[in-house]
Design a protein around this motif. Structure first.
Motif, PDB file in Angstrom:
ATOM      1  N   GLY A  37      40.193  30.166  35.622  1.00  0.00           N
ATOM      2  CA  GLY A  37      38.898  30.831  35.518  1.00  0.00           C
ATOM      3  C   GLY A  37      38.814  32.077  36.371  1.00  0.00           C
ATOM      4  O   GLY A  37      38.278  33.109  35.945  1.00  0.00           O
ATOM      5  N   ALA A  38      39.356  32.005  37.567  1.00  0.00           N
ATOM      6  CA  ALA A  38      39.343  33.154  38.476  1.00  0.00           C
ATOM      7  C   ALA A  38      40.161  34.308  37.896  1.00  0.00           C
ATOM      8  O   ALA A  38      39.742  35.468  37.933  1.00  0.00           O
ATOM      9  CB  ALA A  38      39.884  32.744  39.844  1.00  0.00           C
ATOM     10  N   LEU A  39      41.318  33.986  37.351  1.00  0.00           N
ATOM     11  CA  LEU A  39      42.163  35.006  36.724  1.00  0.00           C
ATOM     12  C   LEU A  39      41.469  35.638  35.522  1.00  0.00           C
ATOM     13  O   LEU A  39      41.569  36.849  35.298  1.00  0.00           O
ATOM     14  CB  LEU A  39      43.499  34.397  36.287  1.00  0.00           C
ATOM     15  CG  LEU A  39      44.436  33.990  37.412  1.00  0.00           C
ATOM     16  CD1 LEU A  39      45.560  33.116  36.866  1.00  0.00           C
ATOM     17  CD2 LEU A  39      44.999  35.205  38.125  1.00  0.00           C
ATOM     18  N   LEU A  40      40.757  34.816  34.745  1.00  0.00           N
ATOM     19  CA  LEU A  40      40.050  35.333  33.572  1.00  0.00           C
ATOM     20  C   LEU A  40      38.977  36.345  33.948  1.00  0.00           C
ATOM     21  O   LEU A  40      38.762  37.327  33.227  1.00  0.00           O
ATOM     22  CB  LEU A  40      39.432  34.189  32.776  1.00  0.00           C
ATOM     23  CG  LEU A  40      40.401  33.385  31.919  1.00  0.00           C
ATOM     24  CD1 LEU A  40      39.722  32.142  31.359  1.00  0.00           C
ATOM     25  CD2 LEU A  40      40.961  34.236  30.794  1.00  0.00           C
ATOM     26  N   ILE A  53      42.090  53.857  29.181  1.00  0.00           N
ATOM     27  CA  ILE A  53      43.287  53.866  30.048  1.00  0.00           C
ATOM     28  C   ILE A  53      43.981  52.511  29.965  1.00  0.00           C
ATOM     29  O   ILE A  53      43.456  51.559  29.386  1.00  0.00           O
ATOM     30  CB  ILE A  53      42.933  54.210  31.514  1.00  0.00           C
ATOM     31  CG1 ILE A  53      41.958  53.178  32.100  1.00  0.00           C
ATOM     32  CG2 ILE A  53      42.357  55.624  31.597  1.00  0.00           C
ATOM     33  CD1 ILE A  53      41.622  53.401  33.570  1.00  0.00           C
ATOM     34  N   ALA A  54      45.148  52.411  30.563  1.00  0.00           N
ATOM     35  CA  ALA A  54      45.933  51.178  30.525  1.00  0.00           C
ATOM     36  C   ALA A  54      45.388  50.132  31.485  1.00  0.00           C
ATOM     37  O   ALA A  54      44.954  50.455  32.594  1.00  0.00           O
ATOM     38  CB  ALA A  54      47.391  51.479  30.883  1.00  0.00           C
ATOM     39  N   ALA A  55      45.428  48.881  31.045  1.00  0.00           N
ATOM     40  CA  ALA A  55      45.207  47.725  31.914  1.00  0.00           C
ATOM     41  C   ALA A  55      46.564  47.050  32.057  1.00  0.00           C
ATOM     42  O   ALA A  55      47.226  46.754  31.057  1.00  0.00           O
ATOM     43  CB  ALA A  55      44.195  46.769  31.306  1.00  0.00           C
ATOM     44  N   ILE A  56      46.986  46.827  33.293  1.00  0.00           N
ATOM     45  CA  ILE A  56      48.329  46.326  33.555  1.00  0.00           C
ATOM     46  C   ILE A  56      48.233  45.001  34.304  1.00  0.00           C
ATOM     47  O   ILE A  56      47.756  44.951  35.440  1.00  0.00           O
ATOM     48  CB  ILE A  56      49.133  47.335  34.399  1.00  0.00           C
ATOM     49  CG1 ILE A  56      49.170  48.694  33.695  1.00  0.00           C
ATOM     50  CG2 ILE A  56      50.537  46.808  34.695  1.00  0.00           C
ATOM     51  CD1 ILE A  56      49.567  49.837  34.604  1.00  0.00           C
ATOM     52  N   ARG A 112      30.132  37.457  40.528  1.00  0.00           N
ATOM     53  CA  ARG A 112      29.067  38.048  41.345  1.00  0.00           C
ATOM     54  C   ARG A 112      29.549  39.225  42.194  1.00  0.00           C
ATOM     55  O   ARG A 112      28.819  40.184  42.419  1.00  0.00           O
ATOM     56  CB  ARG A 112      28.520  36.941  42.265  1.00  0.00           C
ATOM     57  CG  ARG A 112      27.055  36.937  42.455  1.00  0.00           C
ATOM     58  CD  ARG A 112      26.487  35.806  43.304  1.00  0.00           C
ATOM     59  NE  ARG A 112      27.365  34.878  43.964  1.00  0.00           N
ATOM     60  CZ  ARG A 112      27.638  33.643  43.533  1.00  0.00           C
ATOM     61  NH1 ARG A 112      27.114  33.190  42.417  1.00  0.00           N
ATOM     62  NH2 ARG A 112      28.427  32.859  44.214  1.00  0.00           N
ATOM     63  N   ARG A 113      30.776  39.163  42.685  1.00  0.00           N
ATOM     64  CA  ARG A 113      31.258  40.123  43.687  1.00  0.00           C
ATOM     65  C   ARG A 113      32.071  41.293  43.139  1.00  0.00           C
ATOM     66  O   ARG A 113      32.131  42.346  43.775  1.00  0.00           O
ATOM     67  CB  ARG A 113      32.141  39.409  44.719  1.00  0.00           C
ATOM     68  CG  ARG A 113      31.527  38.204  45.370  1.00  0.00           C
ATOM     69  CD  ARG A 113      30.450  38.570  46.326  1.00  0.00           C
ATOM     70  NE  ARG A 113      29.901  37.345  46.928  1.00  0.00           N
ATOM     71  CZ  ARG A 113      29.053  37.346  47.895  1.00  0.00           C
ATOM     72  NH1 ARG A 113      28.637  38.484  48.422  1.00  0.00           N
ATOM     73  NH2 ARG A 113      28.586  36.216  48.373  1.00  0.00           N
ATOM     74  N   LEU A 114      32.711  41.121  41.992  1.00  0.00           N
ATOM     75  CA  LEU A 114      33.722  42.085  41.560  1.00  0.00           C
ATOM     76  C   LEU A 114      33.167  43.480  41.264  1.00  0.00           C
ATOM     77  O   LEU A 114      33.693  44.474  41.779  1.00  0.00           O
ATOM     78  CB  LEU A 114      34.486  41.544  40.345  1.00  0.00           C
ATOM     79  CG  LEU A 114      35.743  42.296  39.960  1.00  0.00           C
ATOM     80  CD1 LEU A 114      36.684  42.496  41.133  1.00  0.00           C
ATOM     81  CD2 LEU A 114      36.455  41.548  38.838  1.00  0.00           C
ATOM     82  N   ILE A 115      32.128  43.601  40.480  1.00  0.00           N
ATOM     83  CA  ILE A 115      31.596  44.926  40.136  1.00  0.00           C
ATOM     84  C   ILE A 115      31.077  45.657  41.379  1.00  0.00           C
ATOM     85  O   ILE A 115      31.410  46.835  41.578  1.00  0.00           O
ATOM     86  CB  ILE A 115      30.510  44.832  39.037  1.00  0.00           C
ATOM     87  CG1 ILE A 115      31.102  44.261  37.744  1.00  0.00           C
ATOM     88  CG2 ILE A 115      29.846  46.183  38.791  1.00  0.00           C
ATOM     89  CD1 ILE A 115      32.199  45.088  37.112  1.00  0.00           C
ATOM     90  N   ALA A 149      39.215  39.999  32.477  1.00  0.00           N
ATOM     91  CA  ALA A 149      38.135  40.462  31.598  1.00  0.00           C
ATOM     92  C   ALA A 149      37.535  41.770  32.099  1.00  0.00           C
ATOM     93  O   ALA A 149      37.309  42.704  31.321  1.00  0.00           O
ATOM     94  CB  ALA A 149      37.060  39.386  31.482  1.00  0.00           C
ATOM     95  N   VAL A 150      37.278  41.844  33.394  1.00  0.00           N
ATOM     96  CA  VAL A 150      36.714  43.074  33.957  1.00  0.00           C
ATOM     97  C   VAL A 150      37.717  44.219  33.831  1.00  0.00           C
ATOM     98  O   VAL A 150      37.364  45.319  33.392  1.00  0.00           O
ATOM     99  CB  VAL A 150      36.280  42.867  35.429  1.00  0.00           C
ATOM    100  CG1 VAL A 150      35.931  44.197  36.086  1.00  0.00           C
ATOM    101  CG2 VAL A 150      35.101  41.905  35.494  1.00  0.00           C
TER     102      VAL A 150
END
Length: 148
Positions: A86-89, A104-107, A53-56, A93-94
């Protein structure tokens, strides 16, 4: 280099924009303490759903505060672990989806190593070597990664 950082390892959603030349440009944190209070501790499923709910909205807020657009980003760093699965996923994912869409890179960043190296982001960072003694860790490591 302009990096978006995402932290979702437990019960806080954290987002920041860091520029390698100018430092920390903006950050925001949403705490879930009141959400979990009634249960006497963190409820992993509730934590994951709240991150969704909060991340985006937090990403949009931080980019706006930094005066940046998604297309300005050079990389996205996210907490890879340890933490609640679940929180890490949610964060992974985002981060990976946004990075893929932007080309771009996801690290993935180890949560505890992030804590260890975070002082290097300060205006007057410590000089190597410095010691990290993680309570509950299987080893004591110096900043060069050598087991002690």
């Amino acid at each position: 280099m302009l990096v978006l950082g995402i932290e979702t390892s437990c019960d806080e959603t954290g987002v920041a924009v860091y520029d390698s030349g100018r430092g920390l440009l903006a950050h925001a944190l949403h705490s879930q303490v009141t959400l979990h209070d009634a249960y006497g501790g963190v409820v992993p499923e509730l934590a994951s759903r709240d991150h969704i709910r909060r991340l985006i909205p937090l990403i949009r807020e931080v980019l706006h505060k930094a005066g940046a657009k998604e297309s300005d980003l050079d990389a996205i760093a996210y907490t890879q672990g340890p933490g609640l699965a679940g929180a890490l996923l949610v964060g992974a994912a985002v981060a990976n989806s946004l990075a893929f869409g932007l080309g771009i890179a996801a690290i993935g960043v180890h949560h505890l190593e992030g804590h260890l190296l975070s002082p290097l982001l300060e205006r007057n960072p410590p000089r190597f070597p410095f010691l990290d003694a993680r309570v509950g860790s299987r080893a004591i490591r110096d900043a060069g990664g050598n087991a002690g």
